[in-house]
Write a protein that holds these residues in place. Structure first.
Motif, short mmCIF file in Angstrom:
data_model
loop_
_atom_site.label_atom_id
_atom_site.label_comp_id
_atom_site.label_asym_id
_atom_site.label_seq_id
_atom_site.Cartn_x
_atom_site.Cartn_y
_atom_site.Cartn_z
N ASN C 141 41.45 32.19 38.14
CA ASN C 141 42.16 31.43 39.17
C ASN C 141 43.66 31.67 39.15
N ARG C 176 48.10 38.29 40.22
CA ARG C 176 47.21 38.50 41.36
C ARG C 176 47.77 39.59 42.26
N GLU C 181 37.57 37.07 47.10
CA GLU C 181 36.50 36.35 46.41
C GLU C 181 35.48 37.36 45.93
N PRO C 182 34.93 37.29 44.74
CA PRO C 182 35.36 36.39 43.67
C PRO C 182 36.77 36.74 43.20
N LYS C 183 37.45 35.69 42.78
CA LYS C 183 38.87 35.81 42.47
C LYS C 183 39.19 36.83 41.39
N TYR C 184 38.24 36.99 40.46
CA TYR C 184 38.58 37.87 39.33
C TYR C 184 38.73 39.32 39.76
N GLY D 264 37.03 26.18 40.56
CA GLY D 264 36.80 25.64 41.89
C GLY D 264 36.18 24.27 41.95
#
Lengths: 384, 371, 384, 371
Positions: C141, C176, C181-184, D264
């Motif tokens: 995240n 970042r 998505e997915p964030k990783y 999340g």
């Protein structure tokens, strides 16, 4: 605050205590329960004797065979009965705890007249009919089907671990009356005479107790056997489960007392490690007692003790494991000897309990489900 | 550092697993609980043919010349299968002490027969005191010419009812002497006790049982040294059994969480179940390593008192935790007599208690630490 | 199986041991770390001395300053260094454990030449730059932004608990580079010179150690500071975390040994309860040692020890709590006295550790996250 | 059976919470950690005006005539607020023993001043032995005409550096005698110790400090009976503080799980966190009930030795569990000095140790059980 009982309460308790101590059938019933088979002839006799005095249901209204007393009296009566009837009669019986509670709140007048008096007199009992192979902790998933056929409900399916089926007269059946999401909105409760054609009961031997599988094959259940409103069964079940999770601690406390006595007479009480363990158990037992008494105290104040019953259940069940394990340690290596073996100590009680106690951490809601309830209902944590 | 069994040990393990899956299914385990003998002479013979009875014995006595790590690999499989019968009493508790402390004559008399599966032996140490130390021995041996007369009560003697010979500890003056005693000696009375694990533990009463002086194992009065050694071997053997037993409980439980649905999900996807399984896995890995380390020390003929007691202390406690969690996760199903879970739960208790529980071995560890 | 070390390994360990025992800067470094401030002047000197011998990175290839030895040698070196440098130098340093590991596997040849030799010689170190206020356990995240501006990346945002910032030369930054998505899948790794304009470091005093918050305000990071491929950073982090979770047990074991010694000299070792507790800790310490040595043993066999590192982390961190608590009990009531207080015992070490050890159950993956990894990666339980 | 505080107690609790929220914010708690005195004379005066110093004293001595349950309600709020300063040393450890064992003259001399907030007292029992029993006392009192000369070292004496008087235990012959000692007596030397909780615990060295014989509390040589009683009162007072402290840790932690997002989701929706919070809640409920029961017994003037020791044993251990879980859930944030969590964690340790930890009190429980 007050951590004592009133003189009236003490007197009430003492009367039951003396009665059970001196009654021959109470001893017989104790042996029957100890064998893990549930009710036998002595149990039926003692239940009727207790029922005649109103002691099975002291908190029920007098018109239904109760004594119209606060819930605290029911707790006291249960404590005395559990202490004497020993293992097996843990907490409440289905007839009193579940059927009675739901009927009092939601039953028709006809049902109340038909069943409550007989329950309170100790004449009949009910087998709890909730669990299914695919519906254990997830009760809402039950699938036994009750179809409305106009004149009657047609029931088909099976139940697991319906312990009292081999001696109770009635089945307290949770069945699916509607296929709906969420699933819990399609469940209804029924009272079914266990002699109804189409019912087959298959015994299951479990660790330390006998239970049953029950099959319904096109069983016709009369319309007036539906309890309360259609599809509201799950709500009734949840409400009454707070009662079924009302444990008394007298039996486990009795075991701890025996153990302390054994430690003294065997000289094991000189071991500082055993002293620590027993002192800790005695402290935890005191906490369990207070957790148990909080439930009737809340009920008498019109509060619904859902998370508190969950706390009691978790604490009691896990304490029971600690008591049994400490017992095994103190009795070591004799703790593994069975009741009827040479050299068995304390009548082999803790050998039996070593396996029989496992039931406590699983049935009536696993400790995991209980912790969920505490987190969501007491602490208000988010469900997802 | 090497955490793996060698190739031979892996082969032994693999063949033992296959053999026991075929010959010792749970139906057999259940039958043996009911059976009065508690073992199958037929299976015993086949195990002997595989060389298991002589695994630790030198070739000259009909053995395979294996070490404690070889034994550990085999015992893990026996634990996994819950093999009933007098394997440990005959081998680890009896043939090993004879091998290490017996006269050449005693070795020649007993060891080849044991290796061939023709002799069942057991160890009679524990007495009503329930203690595992020298002070617990009150059975008396009184010299009478070339014989001893032995009188006393031995308890929780495994498989005594089918044993041909006993290795028995008795008090001679201030010391302890070990005797090899023919089970048929007049004055010996054996009663089967009823136990949680339905294993076959017995009370053995000796009433002036006459034993020739040549049947002393080791030196007169110096038997406790041998007994301590046997208790060490016995303790680590129990650890290896528990290790196999817990590995199977873990696998069985994990498999169940991948099949069982509740609340519309596999229960293995619930974090509470995942963390319980993770803790089981940690416990099982710890049981293995601490057991292997002690077995390795013994296989290297290094002093292993603290390692064995660490292993038995940890393993005894972990055994209870893992089995209890297994039951928690299996729910009602695991409580039924038809389910295997309860077999493991009951057996685990017997293994936990055999040769001392956690507290007993922690005190030994404390002594070894110089506390 | 073999639970011993080879003569070569013992010799290697002994050399480091003797060096550290006799070196004055090693003692100075120990004091610097004990104060919870990280590197001080003595630490820099001792790192260089160790680096000159190849002991900081024995398992690296010789061309990058290593000794080309198996991972087991690295474990032995770490054990010796941890035993002497004391608290703070737990496990690995970012430069060696994270930066070095990732660069060796995925860095450009230029980066390897630029940084690896200097790391291995103990000339530079890196501050781990992963955690953010909203990205703790949930590393994926992280939101600090690195925008590709053609010639450079423009970095904006903040990081929390970047402990080495006040003494390291470089920031090992996870940022970042894509919102996805997915964030990783949108995270990249960078090496950032901490003297780059736009970087502000704010110290945070935590229990027993000093850490930092770091702010990036339009910081320009050259293109060649991107490590490996764009958006593959999370994979590299996860891979290297198995290394960062490689604990050594020598330091905690050293504490336990001090405690056992204290129990002996103070006479508390006569207490059977304390004997039990110390024996149990000594048993658990042995297990922790074996869990720790399993990691290099696996690495040397080409296996990736992800769940095994998680097992080590959980077991070690929770054992550390038990050691500290037993220490408090044995030292009671003196355990609460600080290092520089009159009547402090064992130099107040366990007072400091009582709070400083909390970090162990939280950082580098909480015990909860570790248990998830064990369940999913070792046991194959379903993710949902 | 009644598990609730009565209306007056609820009012006391409510007003105390409001007062302490206003007057004892965490900034004040932090300041007092740094402050050499460790308390605010101004706040002390205001607390006295509220009647808190005299809560347990009869009206004739300027008190409110409250009982131990009233005190419990108040202490829970003090624990919640982490109120620093010499409240317990002055009241429970000093004014109560004077009230119960003092001469009328002593009562008139000390109690009204304490109730008015004009006198700070403390208890000097513990010595370098670190023990809480009679055998731990080595400080000597030697009679010299109408005086005693007292020599010895007292440790971990709370707030001794600001106390006007000490209640001090010393050995007189074979018995223990308690003395009321003016802090200004020549020969007394007080050193502030540095502690984990940054509470103000001191070393007090007495070197032939001269104390008039009339300052004996109770009977000469019979002081341990009083000291035991003080230790009981002190232990249960610590339980009440811990109870309030843990309640706040639970609330703070649960609140955090409802705000903090990771992966999340609110972390409070993770089953692992839910179960940890559930266990905290069980612990906190248990701490309350077991504490209330003992306080109730004391308020009824019933024997409460086993109840107090059960409470302190359970509460001491639960305190560690709850605070540790609080830290686990708060993660890195809770470790920073700016966060309140670490304040509770550090204070809890001091309360756990005060008047005996879990093992100490379990041994008392064992004795009371007749073991």
């Amino acid at each position: 605050m007050d951590f004592g009982f009133s003189p009236e309460q003490e007197k009430f308790r003492q009367e039951i205590h003396e009665f059970l101590e001196n009654d021959a059938d109470a001893k017989g019933a104790k042996e029957e329960w100890a064998a893990g088979n549930g009710y036998g002839p002595h149990t039926w006799v003692i239940m009727k004797k207790l029922g005649a005095r109103g002691w099975l249901t002291p908190a029920w209204p007098k018109e239904y065979g109760g004594l119209g007393l606060p819930a605290m009296y029911r707790a006291l009566a249960m404590e005395e009965m559990d202490y004497f009837t020993g293992r097996g009669s843990r907490g409440v019986l289905c007839g009193i705890g579940m059927t009675g509670t739901v009927l009092l709140g939601h039953g028709s007048e006809e049902q109340k007249r038909e069943y409550l008096l007989r329950i309170s007199r100790g004449e009949i009992d009910f087998a709890l009919g909730y669990t299914e192979p695919e519906a254990g902790s997830d009760l809402a998933n039950l699938s036994i089907k009750a179809e409305d056929k106009g004149d009657y409900f047609l029931v088909n399916g099976q139940k697991m671990f319906n312990t009292a089926c081999h001696y109770a007269q009635y089945h307290w059946l949770g069945a699916r009356t509607q296929v709906v999401e969420p699933k819990y909105k399609g469940i209804s409760l029924f009272i079914v005479d266990l002699k109804t054609p189409g019912i087959t009961i298959i015994p299951i031997q479990a660790l330390g107790f006998k239970t049953n599988q029950i099959f319904y094959d096109n069983v016709k259940v009369p319309k007036n056997c539906l309890v309360g409103e259609l599809n509201r069964g799950f709500y009734y079940i949840m409400e009454a489960l707070d009662h079924e999770r009302t444990y008394t601690t007298s039996r486990l406390n009795g075991e701890l007392e025996k153990l302390i006595q054994y430690a003294k007479t065997s000289g094991k009480s000189k071991d500082p490690i055993i002293r620590q363990k027993l002192a800790q158990l005695s402290t935890e037992m005191e906490i369990a007692k207070l957790f148990a008494l909080r439930i009737p105290w809340m009920l008498d104040r019109g509060m619904r003790p859902t998370p508190e019953a969950a706390i009691l259940k978790v604490f009691y069940a896990e304490l029971q494991q600690r008591v049994i394990n400490t017992a095994q340690q103190i009795l070591s290596p004799y703790g593994q000897l069975k009741k009827d073996s040479k050299w068995a100590q304390l009548d082999g009680e803790f050998e039996l309990e070593y396996t029989a106690s496992l039931e406590g951490i699983i049935t009536r809601g696993t400790c995991e489900v209980m912790r969920n309830i505490i987190a969501l209902r007491k602490l208000g944590l988010p469900a997802r | 550092m090497d955490f793996s069994f060698n190739e031979e040990q892996e082969m032994l393990r693999k063949s033992a697993r296959q053999f026991l899956e075929d010959e010792c299914p749970k139906k057999f385990v259940r039958d043996m609980e009911e059976d009065e003998k508690g073992y199958s002479p037929e299976l015993w013979k086949r195990m002997a043919e595989l060389g298991w009875m002589g695994l630790l014995l030198p070739e000259e006595y009909g053995g395979l010349g294996g070490n404690f790590l070889d034994l550990t690999a085999l015992l893990e499989e026996m634990g996994r299968a819950l093999l009933p019968g007098p394997f440990l009493p005959t081998t680890v508790y009896s043939s090993l002490p004879i091998l290490h402390y017996g006269t050449e004559e005693q070795k020649r008399e007993f060891l080849p027969k044991i290796a061939e599966g023709k002799l069942i032996m057991t160890l009679a140490i524990t007495e009503p005191s329930g203690r595992f130390d020298e002070a617990g021995i009150e059975t008396k041996a009184i010299r009478s010419n070339n014989d001893y007369l032995i009188t006393g009560t031995k308890l929780l003697v495994p498989d005594a009812h089918i044993a041909d010979w006993f290795l028995c500890a008795a008090k001679e003056g201030e010391g302890i002497t070990l005797f090899l005693i023919d089970a048929k000696t007049p004055g010996i009375n054996c009663t089967l006790l009823k136990t949680l694990a339905a294993d076959k533990q017995c009370e053995v009463i000796l009433d002036n049982a006459k034993v020739p002086a040549r049947n002393i194992l080791g030196k007169s009065g110096a038997g406790w040294e041998i007994a301590s050694k046997i208790e060490q071997w016995g303790a680590i053997a129990q650890c290896a059994l528990i290790s196999g037993c817990l590995q199977q409980v873990l696998e069985m439980t994990v498999d169940y969480t991948k099949e069982r649905m509740q609340f519309g999900k596999l229960i293995g996807s619930f974090q509470a179940i995942q963390h319980q399984c993770a803790d089981m896995a940690i416990d099982v890995d710890a049981v293995k390593f601490i057991t292997y380390e002690a077995a390795w020390k013994l296989s290297q003929k290094l002093p292993a008192t603290i390692e064995v007691s660490r292993a038995k202390a940890w393993t005894s406690d972990a055994s209870r935790r893992v089995c209890l969690t297994g039951h928690r996760i299996h729910g009602g199903l695991g409580l039924t007599e038809d389910h295997d879970m309860q077999l493991y739960f009951r057996r685990a208790k017997a293994m936990e208690l055999a040769f001392g529980d956690g507290d007993f071995h922690r005190e030994i560890v404390a002594k070894e630490l110089g506390l």
